[in-house]
Design a protein around this motif. Structure first.
Motif, PDB file in Angstrom:
ATOM      1  N   LYS A  36     -96.825 -18.968 -85.669  1.00 22.40           N
ATOM      2  CA  LYS A  36     -95.927 -19.562 -86.666  1.00 22.40           C
ATOM      3  C   LYS A  36     -94.989 -20.597 -86.042  1.00 22.40           C
ATOM      4  CE  LYS A  36     -92.916 -17.792 -90.325  1.00 22.40           C
ATOM      5  NZ  LYS A  36     -92.407 -16.540 -90.920  1.00 22.40           N
ATOM      6  N   ARG A  37     -94.556 -20.347 -84.812  1.00 24.02           N
ATOM      7  CA  ARG A  37     -93.624 -21.266 -84.131  1.00 24.02           C
ATOM      8  C   ARG A  37     -94.356 -22.300 -83.285  1.00 24.02           C
ATOM      9  NH1 ARG A  37     -90.073 -17.675 -80.757  1.00 24.02           N
ATOM     10  NH2 ARG A  37     -91.773 -16.181 -81.028  1.00 24.02           N
ATOM     11  N   ASN A  38     -95.693 -22.411 -83.474  1.00 25.85           N
ATOM     12  CA  ASN A  38     -96.478 -23.450 -82.797  1.00 25.85           C
ATOM     13  C   ASN A  38     -96.481 -23.289 -81.274  1.00 25.85           C
ATOM     14  OD1 ASN A  38     -98.139 -25.437 -83.781  1.00 25.85           O
ATOM     15  ND2 ASN A  38     -96.646 -27.084 -83.604  1.00 25.85           N
ATOM     16  N   LEU A  39     -96.542 -22.044 -80.820  1.00 25.39           N
ATOM     17  CA  LEU A  39     -96.467 -21.762 -79.383  1.00 25.39           C
ATOM     18  C   LEU A  39     -97.829 -21.460 -78.757  1.00 25.39           C
ATOM     19  CD1 LEU A  39     -93.251 -19.519 -79.430  1.00 25.39           C
ATOM     20  CD2 LEU A  39     -93.450 -21.865 -78.551  1.00 25.39           C
ATOM     21  N   THR A  40     -98.914 -21.623 -79.515  1.00 25.16           N
ATOM     22  CA  THR A  40    -100.238 -21.258 -79.004  1.00 25.16           C
ATOM     23  C   THR A  40    -100.546 -21.963 -77.676  1.00 25.16           C
ATOM     24  OG1 THR A  40    -101.058 -20.804 -81.218  1.00 25.16           O
ATOM     25  CG2 THR A  40    -102.720 -21.256 -79.542  1.00 25.16           C
ATOM     26  N   GLY A  41    -100.362 -23.262 -77.636  1.00 29.96           N
ATOM     27  CA  GLY A  41    -100.697 -24.031 -76.428  1.00 29.96           C
ATOM     28  C   GLY A  41     -99.864 -23.624 -75.230  1.00 29.96           C
ATOM     29  N   LYS A  42     -98.556 -23.424 -75.444  1.00 23.78           N
ATOM     30  CA  LYS A  42     -97.676 -23.040 -74.329  1.00 23.78           C
ATOM     31  C   LYS A  42     -98.064 -21.684 -73.768  1.00 23.78           C
ATOM     32  CE  LYS A  42     -93.622 -25.809 -75.234  1.00 23.78           C
ATOM     33  NZ  LYS A  42     -92.364 -25.947 -75.968  1.00 23.78           N
TER      34      LYS A  42
ATOM     35  N   PHE B 176    -101.334 -18.446 -69.278  1.00 28.11           N
ATOM     36  CA  PHE B 176    -102.483 -17.667 -68.806  1.00 28.11           C
ATOM     37  C   PHE B 176    -103.351 -18.505 -67.866  1.00 28.11           C
ATOM     38  CE2 PHE B 176    -101.969 -15.221 -72.984  1.00 28.11           C
ATOM     39  CZ  PHE B 176    -101.366 -14.130 -72.377  1.00 28.11           C
ATOM     40  N   GLU B 177    -103.617 -19.741 -68.250  1.00 31.24           N
ATOM     41  CA  GLU B 177    -104.469 -20.599 -67.420  1.00 31.24           C
ATOM     42  C   GLU B 177    -103.822 -20.880 -66.063  1.00 31.24           C
ATOM     43  OE1 GLU B 177    -107.222 -22.904 -70.700  1.00 31.24           O
ATOM     44  OE2 GLU B 177    -105.482 -23.969 -69.926  1.00 31.24           O
ATOM     45  N   GLU B 178    -102.514 -21.102 -66.067  1.00 27.98           N
ATOM     46  CA  GLU B 178    -101.806 -21.355 -64.804  1.00 27.98           C
ATOM     47  C   GLU B 178    -101.886 -20.154 -63.871  1.00 27.98           C
ATOM     48  OE1 GLU B 178     -97.906 -22.497 -66.167  1.00 27.98           O
ATOM     49  OE2 GLU B 178     -98.673 -24.432 -66.901  1.00 27.98           O
ATOM     50  N   ALA B 179    -102.012 -18.957 -64.453  1.00 30.09           N
ATOM     51  CA  ALA B 179    -102.111 -17.731 -63.649  1.00 30.09           C
ATOM     52  C   ALA B 179    -103.549 -17.470 -63.192  1.00 30.09           C
ATOM     53  CB  ALA B 179    -101.588 -16.545 -64.444  1.00 30.09           C
ATOM     54  N   GLY B 180    -104.474 -18.376 -63.522  1.00 27.19           N
ATOM     55  CA  GLY B 180    -105.850 -18.222 -63.050  1.00 27.19           C
ATOM     56  C   GLY B 180    -106.772 -17.507 -64.017  1.00 27.19           C
TER      57      GLY B 180
ATOM     58  N   PRO C  78     -88.663  -7.722 -74.968  1.00 27.59           N
ATOM     59  CA  PRO C  78     -88.259  -8.963 -74.273  1.00 27.59           C
ATOM     60  C   PRO C  78     -86.973  -8.807 -73.464  1.00 27.59           C
ATOM     61  CG  PRO C  78     -88.076  -9.196 -76.674  1.00 27.59           C
ATOM     62  CD  PRO C  78     -88.818  -7.922 -76.410  1.00 27.59           C
ATOM     63  N   ALA C  79     -86.098  -7.892 -73.889  1.00 30.43           N
ATOM     64  CA  ALA C  79     -84.848  -7.672 -73.155  1.00 30.43           C
ATOM     65  C   ALA C  79     -85.122  -7.104 -71.763  1.00 30.43           C
ATOM     66  CB  ALA C  79     -83.929  -6.739 -73.942  1.00 30.43           C
ATOM     67  N   ALA C  80     -86.281  -6.465 -71.592  1.00 27.26           N
ATOM     68  CA  ALA C  80     -86.640  -5.861 -70.305  1.00 27.26           C
ATOM     69  C   ALA C  80     -87.645  -6.715 -69.525  1.00 27.26           C
ATOM     70  CB  ALA C  80     -87.226  -4.471 -70.535  1.00 27.26           C
ATOM     71  N   ALA C  81     -88.113  -7.820 -70.113  1.00 32.70           N
ATOM     72  CA  ALA C  81     -89.167  -8.632 -69.489  1.00 32.70           C
ATOM     73  C   ALA C  81     -88.613  -9.506 -68.359  1.00 32.70           C
ATOM     74  CB  ALA C  81     -89.846  -9.505 -70.548  1.00 32.70           C
ATOM     75  N   ALA C  82     -89.413  -9.673 -67.307  1.00 33.06           N
ATOM     76  CA  ALA C  82     -89.006 -10.466 -66.142  1.00 33.06           C
ATOM     77  C   ALA C  82     -88.957 -11.964 -66.467  1.00 33.06           C
ATOM     78  CB  ALA C  82     -89.976 -10.209 -64.988  1.00 33.06           C
ATOM     79  N   GLU C  83     -88.122 -12.678 -65.723  1.00 31.48           N
ATOM     80  CA  GLU C  83     -88.027 -14.144 -65.814  1.00 31.48           C
ATOM     81  C   GLU C  83     -89.406 -14.781 -65.678  1.00 31.48           C
ATOM     82  OE1 GLU C  83     -85.639 -16.218 -66.625  1.00 31.48           O
ATOM     83  OE2 GLU C  83     -84.203 -14.563 -66.684  1.00 31.48           O
ATOM     84  N   GLY C  84     -89.647 -15.794 -66.492  1.00 25.96           N
ATOM     85  CA  GLY C  84     -90.901 -16.540 -66.352  1.00 25.96           C
ATOM     86  C   GLY C  84     -92.052 -15.948 -67.139  1.00 25.96           C
ATOM     87  N   THR C  85     -91.889 -14.727 -67.659  1.00 24.37           N
ATOM     88  CA  THR C  85     -92.975 -14.120 -68.440  1.00 24.37           C
ATOM     89  C   THR C  85     -92.962 -14.676 -69.870  1.00 24.37           C
ATOM     90  OG1 THR C  85     -91.617 -12.228 -69.142  1.00 24.37           O
ATOM     91  CG2 THR C  85     -92.865 -11.987 -67.083  1.00 24.37           C
ATOM     92  N   ILE C  86     -94.109 -14.524 -70.535  1.00 30.05           N
ATOM     93  CA  ILE C  86     -94.239 -15.019 -71.916  1.00 30.05           C
ATOM     94  C   ILE C  86     -93.224 -14.339 -72.833  1.00 30.05           C
ATOM     95  CG2 ILE C  86     -95.759 -14.981 -73.945  1.00 30.05           C
ATOM     96  CD1 ILE C  86     -98.120 -15.392 -71.929  1.00 30.05           C
ATOM     97  N   ARG C  87     -93.115 -13.018 -72.699  1.00 32.12           N
ATOM     98  CA  ARG C  87     -92.198 -12.314 -73.611  1.00 32.12           C
ATOM     99  C   ARG C  87     -90.737 -12.647 -73.331  1.00 32.12           C
ATOM    100  NH1 ARG C  87     -95.917  -6.961 -73.482  1.00 32.12           N
ATOM    101  NH2 ARG C  87     -97.038  -7.239 -75.456  1.00 32.12           N
ATOM    102  N   LYS C  88     -90.390 -12.854 -72.064  1.00 32.92           N
ATOM    103  CA  LYS C  88     -89.008 -13.260 -71.746  1.00 32.92           C
ATOM    104  C   LYS C  88     -88.711 -14.611 -72.400  1.00 32.92           C
ATOM    105  CE  LYS C  88     -85.076 -13.374 -69.495  1.00 32.92           C
ATOM    106  NZ  LYS C  88     -84.056 -12.318 -69.586  1.00 32.92           N
ATOM    107  N   GLU C  89     -89.675 -15.520 -72.315  1.00 32.64           N
ATOM    108  CA  GLU C  89     -89.436 -16.871 -72.834  1.00 32.64           C
ATOM    109  C   GLU C  89     -89.520 -16.981 -74.352  1.00 32.64           C
ATOM    110  OE1 GLU C  89     -91.265 -20.588 -71.205  1.00 32.64           O
ATOM    111  OE2 GLU C  89     -91.045 -19.513 -69.307  1.00 32.64           O
ATOM    112  N   PHE C  90     -90.468 -16.240 -74.944  1.00 31.22           N
ATOM    113  CA  PHE C  90     -90.775 -16.496 -76.357  1.00 31.22           C
ATOM    114  C   PHE C  90     -90.571 -15.333 -77.320  1.00 31.22           C
ATOM    115  CE2 PHE C  90     -93.947 -19.316 -74.036  1.00 31.22           C
ATOM    116  CZ  PHE C  90     -93.193 -20.477 -74.179  1.00 31.22           C
ATOM    117  N   ALA C  91     -90.621 -14.082 -76.853  1.00 31.95           N
ATOM    118  CA  ALA C  91     -90.607 -12.956 -77.791  1.00 31.95           C
ATOM    119  C   ALA C  91     -89.250 -12.830 -78.487  1.00 31.95           C
ATOM    120  CB  ALA C  91     -90.959 -11.663 -77.068  1.00 31.95           C
TER     121      ALA C  91
END
Ligand code: CMP
Length: 139
Positions: A15-21, A26-30, A94-107
């Motif tokens: 809904k927030r157009n975050l599919t590509g990000k 995932f791709e950057e992580a191999g 997300p409150a418990a998610a590490a920096e740089g993770t998807i859930r920290k950034e977007f959830a």
């Protein structure tokens, strides 16, 4: 070992157009996308997918949310893909998610947490087969 895991980009994220990000993380992580489709689940399909959570208090809310907007379901492949996918997603809350993770950034919350990933080899096998036929997996 090279593994495959099932990933879902959830309604709050599509809904927030975050599919590509999200796919980029995932791709950057191999991890490699070997199957992908955008679908709109019915509440019954969401219920079947999350059947193991049927007794949880949030089950109704979870199924309604997953059917509220389209989702993008993908099979990700790579070395240790099941654990790697979970590492890139971060903790459920997300409150418990590490920096740089998807859930920290977007959830947004524990429920609206942007992504789902299989939690074991057995779940990955079941969840991949739930959404994809063998012909749709292009390694
Ligand atoms: P997921 O990996 O998709 O598997 C089950 C989901 O249930 C989980 O991510 C969360 O989004 C959701 N969930 C877990 N705990 C709660 C909660 N307390 N309230 C709402 N949803 C939850």
């Amino acid at each position: 070992a090279i593994e495959r895991t099932l990933s879902i980009i959830k309604p709050d994220a599509t809904k927030r157009n975050l599919t590509g990000k999200i796919v980029a993380k995932f791709e950057e992580a191999g991890l490699r996308v070997v199957a992908s489709k955008r679908i709109h689940l019915s509440p019954a399909q969401a219920g079947q997918f999350y059947a193991e959570h049927a007794e949880r208090p949030f089950y109704g809310e979870l199924c309604a949310f997953m059917a509220s907007e389209p989702v993008v379901v993908q099979v990700l492949e790579g070395e240790g893909a099941i654990a790697k996918n979970r590492e890139v997603m971060g903790a459920t809350d997300p409150a418990a998610a590490a920096e740089g993770t998807i859930r920290k950034e977007f959830a947004l919350s524990k429920g609206e947490n942007s992504v789902h990933g299989s939690d074991s080899e057995a779940s990955a096998a079941r969840e991949i087969a739930f959404f994809f036929s063998g012909l749709e997996l292009v390694g």
